[in-house]
Design an enzyme around this catalytic site. Structure first.
Site, mmCIF file in Angstrom:
data_model
loop_
_atom_site.group_PDB
_atom_site.id
_atom_site.type_symbol
_atom_site.label_atom_id
_atom_site.label_comp_id
_atom_site.label_asym_id
_atom_site.label_seq_id
_atom_site.Cartn_x
_atom_site.Cartn_y
_atom_site.Cartn_z
ATOM 1 N N TYR A 44 59.163 32.406 -54.141
ATOM 2 C CA TYR A 44 60.024 31.224 -54.052
ATOM 3 C C TYR A 44 61.182 31.496 -53.091
ATOM 4 O O TYR A 44 61.451 30.717 -52.170
ATOM 5 C CB TYR A 44 60.546 30.853 -55.438
ATOM 6 N N SER A 90 68.306 27.944 -51.562
ATOM 7 C CA SER A 90 68.505 28.417 -52.936
ATOM 8 C C SER A 90 69.322 29.693 -52.955
ATOM 9 O O SER A 90 69.247 30.510 -52.017
ATOM 10 C CB SER A 90 67.147 28.673 -53.594
#
Length: 335
Positions: free
Chosen positions: A152, A127
């Site tokens: 995350y 990501s």
């Protein structure tokens, strides 16, 4: 090829599965169809895949080690694309354990299954969030990513480290893809474009964080999927230019690579909303709010490495991508 796609009921996974089937690959989709967001949308994506020849589906979680092992044993994939994950920056402040379960334990199960299943190539979703507190723009895959600002992001950085370990120890070719703000038809309801569209059509105000001044490298779904396929087809080997005295975080003396996939054209959030207003033919009421914990002010992908190695770079402008999303949204929800 036989390709196992985890997260096949998800936004990117379902579109990738379609593209792989279109070109004649066999696909095993793997997904637990959880309730992080409306499972009906996931089931609708699956309903488009299940009737297609060459597609099979396993409903299970990544954390279920035996289910993962059985899927690999029965299907014997040649290549694997791991897109299943607990997504979302803000939710990681509320439920961090979900990120460890899916993104760390689950990814460990995938790595072990690839190792013992003689998989030719593992491609996995990282990501843009890994860039965290970095302020140097554009984000380059050779930059340090040691300062995540959400759980995350930390789990995605951990995935890259875990993948490198397996590439080094077991000669497993791995490619990590740092996705930049993916949007488009069949998108995730927890993301800005979906939320904003629903609220504008309902006459409700938008929560606009950072007063709309942050920028995002919005990347259209078909551009993301094309990047996944290009990298899936290119099995990495050891980087002959890798220098352990000046190590490049994006390559290795092992068969390991990391790429950004982004549009390389950051757009301010207020402009993104303006494009959406034009496509909907309605004005938005905006409630301006400060930057939220875990968010970063800007994202901007340097895609030189992707372009150099695959000959591809995303190209869809937001004016085109947002219009296609709105057309899909109106058709799907009958608005």
């Amino acid at each position: 090829m036989r390709v196992l796609v985890t997260g096949a009921a998800g936004f990117i996974g379902s579109r990738l599965s379609e593209r792989l089937l279109e070109r004649g690959d066999e696909v095993l989709g793997y997904d637990d169809v959880n309730a992080y967001y409306d499972p009906r949308l996931k089931e609708a994506r699956l309903a488009r895949l299940l009737p297609q020849a060459g597609f099979r589906f396993t409903r299970a979680s990544l954390e279920d080690r035996e289910a993962v092992k059985t899927a690999f044993t029965d299907f014997r994939p040649q290549r694997v694309v791991n897109l299943a994950a607990q997504a979302g920056v803000r939710y990681s402040l509320e439920n961090p354990h979900a990120y460890i379960d899916s993104n760390i334990v689950g990814f460990m199960n995938i790595l072990e299954a690839c190792r013992h299943g003689d998989v030719e190539h593992l491609v996995y979703a990282s990501s843009s969030s890994v860039y965290g507190a970095n302020r140097k723009l554009p984000f380059d895959v050779a930059d340090s990513v040691d300062h995540p600002v959400s759980m995350y992001a930390a789990t995605k950085k951990a995935n890259e480290l875990m993948a490198h370990t397996y590439s080094h120890l077991f000669d497993l070719p791995t490619t990590g893809l740092r996705f930049f703000t993916v949007y488009g038809p069949w998108g995730r309801p927890d993301m800005a474009l979906f939320l904003f569209t629903r609220r504008i059509l309902a006459g409700e105000p938008l929560d606009v964080f950072n007063h709309g001044r942050h920028t995002r490298d919005f990347t259209y779904i078909d551009d993301i999927v094309e990047g996944v396929i290009r990298t899936l087809d290119r099995v990495p080997g050891p980087d002959p230019t890798f220098d352990p005295l000046v190590p490049n975080p994006a390559s290795s003396s092992a068969p390991y690579r990391v790429y950004n996939i982004g549009s390389h054209r950051p757009v301010e959030l207020l402009r993104y909303i303006e494009v959406l207003e034009e496509c909907l033919g309605r004005k938005a009421e905006m409630r301006m709010l400060p930057l939220q914990p875990g968010d970063v002010p800007d994202t901007y992908a340097d895609v030189e490495a992707l372009q150099r190695d695959t000959g591809y770079a995303p190209s869809t402008p937001v004016e085109v991508g947002v219009r296609k999303f709105v057309e899909w949204y109106r058709s799907f929800y009958g608005t």
